[in-house]
Motif scaffolding. Structure first.
Motif, PDB file in Angstrom:
ATOM      1  N   UNK A 208      49.657   1.479  -0.961  1.00 29.81           N
ATOM      2  CA  UNK A 208      50.342   2.672  -1.445  1.00 29.81           C
ATOM      3  C   UNK A 208      49.429   3.756  -1.937  1.00 29.81           C
ATOM      4  N   UNK A 209      48.139   3.654  -1.617  1.00 31.24           N
ATOM      5  CA  UNK A 209      47.174   4.677  -2.009  1.00 31.24           C
ATOM      6  C   UNK A 209      46.582   5.304  -0.755  1.00 31.24           C
ATOM      7  N   UNK A 210      46.164   6.548  -0.853  1.00 31.26           N
ATOM      8  CA  UNK A 210      45.542   7.189   0.295  1.00 31.26           C
ATOM      9  C   UNK A 210      44.153   6.611   0.521  1.00 31.26           C
ATOM     10  N   UNK A 211      43.839   6.350   1.779  1.00 30.77           N
ATOM     11  CA  UNK A 211      42.490   5.874   2.099  1.00 30.77           C
ATOM     12  C   UNK A 211      41.542   7.028   2.389  1.00 30.77           C
ATOM     13  N   UNK A 212      42.049   8.245   2.255  1.00 32.33           N
ATOM     14  CA  UNK A 212      41.232   9.435   2.535  1.00 32.33           C
ATOM     15  C   UNK A 212      40.977  10.198   1.238  1.00 32.33           C
ATOM     16  N   UNK A 213      39.726  10.385   0.894  1.00 29.08           N
ATOM     17  CA  UNK A 213      39.388  11.155  -0.301  1.00 29.08           C
ATOM     18  C   UNK A 213      39.576  12.648  -0.053  1.00 29.08           C
ATOM     19  N   UNK A 214      39.304  13.082   1.154  1.00 28.54           N
ATOM     20  CA  UNK A 214      39.421  14.498   1.497  1.00 28.54           C
ATOM     21  C   UNK A 214      40.858  14.781   1.936  1.00 28.54           C
ATOM     22  N   UNK A 215      41.543  15.744   1.286  1.00 25.11           N
ATOM     23  CA  UNK A 215      42.935  16.050   1.682  1.00 25.11           C
ATOM     24  C   UNK A 215      43.058  16.537   3.123  1.00 25.11           C
ATOM     25  N   UNK A 216      41.996  17.165   3.638  1.00 26.79           N
ATOM     26  CA  UNK A 216      42.039  17.620   5.029  1.00 26.79           C
ATOM     27  C   UNK A 216      42.042  16.427   5.984  1.00 26.79           C
ATOM     28  N   UNK A 217      41.276  15.381   5.644  1.00 25.10           N
ATOM     29  CA  UNK A 217      41.279  14.169   6.472  1.00 25.10           C
ATOM     30  C   UNK A 217      42.650  13.508   6.429  1.00 25.10           C
ATOM     31  N   UNK A 218      43.284  13.503   5.252  1.00 26.08           N
ATOM     32  CA  UNK A 218      44.602  12.897   5.132  1.00 26.08           C
ATOM     33  C   UNK A 218      45.619  13.665   5.968  1.00 26.08           C
TER      34      UNK A 218
END
Length: 336
Positions: A208-218
């Protein structure tokens, strides 16, 4: 089943693994304090704390690459469960690994359609190339190989997934090329779905957590292009032919029987047949399509008994009381 419980073969056949959680390797880093804080964040999502166990198991996998004894203990402590209760869940679902995984998890579907189209040949080839069998990790730590009973993508068979991302319509050559690229450190784009990361990254996402630190990658992962050709083939053909499914009934629409001629639901009894036979004849005659006619004929009282319903001598069963047949035990009167 010939495979022993807890064996790799048993896991492959049954989809379940009764083997214990493997002890932690000496070089496995401990779970950080952040993992416990995130576990509590997961628990806060649920009205009943123990409902958080499944994503919490994914969380500990995202840190250590498998459900370690330390991860089991953390889940038990935070949820007020015993380690046995946590272990019972961790050993039931195959997505929770009981031994350290490689950087990537490669799953080969060997269920019916994929196997017929070459899935087992793909599994055998990758197993030989990597020097491993089901649920084992290559010596270089790059790949954990498993074969899956079904990846729910029969229209793209044979299917291989890497960290649960799809690589469709594979063959031995393309699957070998894919695995070779993964071992080199490359991340080939999946046929559909998000860009490939690794097993720990997708475990974090499943927690349930994003694996992408960069919002653009997400955002790029969410908007990734996807090919749905085989899935939409039937829809395209229907559009070309002007075909459409029957409209769905709306609330208050009378049942089909209410719109049928009265004699299909209220037999006259004047034909020499029983009311049930007369009604069944009328339903067969009133069928609008071959499928409806076949269904009505199949449910007719005079329809022949399907194969396998009767014994070879024509009897429908036995009148012998249960437990009195030769060879039975514990079900009827005993004999000296």
């Amino acid at each position: 089943m010939s495979a022993l419980p807890g064996s790799a073969e048993g896991t492959a056949v049954t989809g379940l693994d009764s083997s214990p959680v493997q002890p932690a390797p000496v070089d496995l880093p401990p779970l950080p304090d952040q993992a416990r804080l995130e576990a509590r964040e997961i628990i806060a999502r649920y009205p009943q704390p123990r409902s958080a166990l499944l994503p919490m198991l994914h969380l500990v996998q995202s840190y250590q690459g498998y459900v370690s004894p330390e991860g089991v203990a953390l889940c038990a402590e935070e949820l007020g469960l015993t380690k046995a209760e946590v272990g019972a869940v961790a050993t039931f679902y195959t997505m929770y690994k009981r031994r350290p995984t490689g950087r990537h998890l490669v799953s080969v579907c060997t269920n019916t359609l994929c196997s017929v189209l070459g899935g087992q040949r793909i599994m055998d080839a990758l197993s030989a190339d990597l020097g491993v069998h089901h649920d084992e990790t290559a010596a270089d730590g790059s790949i954990t190989l498993e074969h899956a009973e079904c990846l729910a993508a029969c229209d793209y068979a044979p299917v291989v997934t890497v960290d649960y991302e799809f690589y469709d319509q594979q063959d031995v050559a393309s699957a070998r090329e894919l695995v070779a690229a993964l071992r080199r450190g490359d991340k080939p784009s999946p046929t559909r779905g998000a860009p490939l990361t690794d097993f720990r990254g997708v475990s974090r996402q499943l927690a349930g957590f994003s694996q992408y630190e960069d919002p653009y990658d997400m955002a790029a992962a969410i908007d990734a292009p996807s090919s749905l050709g085989p899935t939409l083939a039937g829809l395209r053909l229907a559009e070309e032919r002007g075909e459409a499914a029957p409209p769905m009934p709306t609330p208050g629409t009378p049942a089909r029987d209410a719109q049928e001629p009265r004699d299909t639901v209220a037999p006259s009894g004047r034909t020499g047949q029983t009311p049930g036979q007369e009604a069944a004849d009328a339903r067969v005659a009133a069928a609008d399509t071959p499928a409806e006619e076949a269904g009505a004929a199949g449910s007719h009282p005079d329809a022949p008994e399907p194969a396998g319903r009767r014994l070879p001598d024509g009897r429908a069963g036995t009148d012998t009381p249960a437990g009195s047949e030769p060879g039975t035990s514990g079900q009827g009167p005993g004999k000296a």
